[in-house]
Design an enzyme around this catalytic site. Sequence first.
Site, PDB file in Angstrom:
ATOM      1  N   GLY A  67       0.636  -1.405   0.180  1.00 16.81           N
ATOM      2  CA  GLY A  67      -0.041  -0.208  -0.011  1.00 16.81           C
ATOM      3  C   GLY A  67       0.874   1.279  -0.113  1.00 16.81           C
ATOM      4  N   GLN A  70       3.143   9.990   0.767  1.00 18.82           N
ATOM      5  CA  GLN A  70       4.422   9.168   0.985  1.00 18.82           C
ATOM      6  C   GLN A  70       5.377   9.548  -0.062  1.00 18.82           C
ATOM      7  OE1 GLN A  70       2.325   5.456   2.054  1.00 18.82           O
ATOM      8  NE2 GLN A  70       4.283   5.237   3.221  1.00 18.82           N
ATOM      9  N   CYS A  79       5.784   0.110   7.309  1.00 21.63           N
ATOM     10  CA  CYS A  79       5.693   1.158   6.599  1.00 21.63           C
ATOM     11  C   CYS A  79       6.724   1.481   5.588  1.00 21.63           C
ATOM     12  CB  CYS A  79       5.070   2.232   7.314  1.00 21.63           C
ATOM     13  SG  CYS A  79       4.680   3.909   6.563  1.00 21.63           S
ATOM     14  N   LEU A  80       6.465   1.634   4.351  1.00 20.83           N
ATOM     15  CA  LEU A  80       7.432   2.276   3.263  1.00 20.83           C
ATOM     16  C   LEU A  80       8.331   3.418   3.887  1.00 20.83           C
ATOM     17  CD1 LEU A  80       5.922   1.251   0.048  1.00 20.83           C
ATOM     18  CD2 LEU A  80       7.601  -0.116   1.383  1.00 20.83           C
ATOM     19  N   HIS A 116      -4.607   1.917   7.699  1.00 25.83           N
ATOM     20  CA  HIS A 116      -3.120   2.283   7.640  1.00 25.83           C
ATOM     21  C   HIS A 116      -2.977   3.601   6.811  1.00 25.83           C
ATOM     22  CE1 HIS A 116       1.364   1.555   7.779  1.00 25.83           C
ATOM     23  NE2 HIS A 116       1.255   2.138   6.889  1.00 25.83           N
ATOM     24  N   GLU A 117      -3.352   3.243   5.422  1.00 26.35           N
ATOM     25  CA  GLU A 117      -3.184   4.214   4.328  1.00 26.35           C
ATOM     26  C   GLU A 117      -4.002   5.745   4.624  1.00 26.35           C
ATOM     27  OE1 GLU A 117      -0.768   3.825   2.725  1.00 26.35           O
ATOM     28  OE2 GLU A 117      -0.417   1.719   2.987  1.00 26.35           O
ATOM     29  N   HIS A 148      -2.327   7.724   6.863  1.00 23.27           N
ATOM     30  CA  HIS A 148      -1.450   8.695   6.113  1.00 23.27           C
ATOM     31  C   HIS A 148      -1.896   9.923   5.781  1.00 23.27           C
ATOM     32  CE1 HIS A 148       2.515   6.384   6.365  1.00 23.27           C
ATOM     33  NE2 HIS A 148       1.873   5.439   5.700  1.00 23.27           N
TER      34      HIS A 148
END
Length: 196
Positions: A71, A76, A119-120, A161-162, A165
């Site tokens: 995701g 991000q 997380c990226l 989660h996204e 963000h």
Amino acid sequence: MPESERAAKRRNQIDRAAASNYIARMALRDILIIPDKRLRLVSKPVETVDASVRALAEDMLETMYDAPGIGLAAIQIGEPLRLVTMDLAKKDEEKDPRVFINPEITWSSEELNVHEEGCLSIPEYYEDVERPAKVRLKYLDLDGKSHEVEADGMFATCIQHEIDHLNGVLFIDHLSKLKRDRVIKKYTKIAKQAAE
């Protein structure tokens, strides 16, 4: 060469050209890493689903696959828009890219689930996070059409989660203050060393 063969050959050449143009348009983007302050921005709604939004979604998918991740939120990669890409297919399965524009959770279950999250934007750090087990999600697709779906399991975890963000929230914000502070300190030190 008969006319039908020539026409077929021309179609194949056009198709290859179109495919290479499509691939050329897609671009890998840099993923922001904590403590980058932009990760705390609240993203703005997408006003119109147009070619620029579709191009951004393509870049996000390419970047997400390359990372690799399941995701990615537009913020991000430094774009403060309410746009999320996701693919929950397992490695041995066919890719299943999904795009969510202006995603909004309209209902959450009282039942909770715990999943290990990463997380990226916080590379190589994983921790268990508790979230609602099921959510109802409203969003637009790449054609600007509205959808409403129920999500559970990994889909529910990932979309929450996204969407966090998009609201300037990181998964470490769901951890204890001690754990969160330790992670922020570690990545702040790494960022300072990289800048030297």
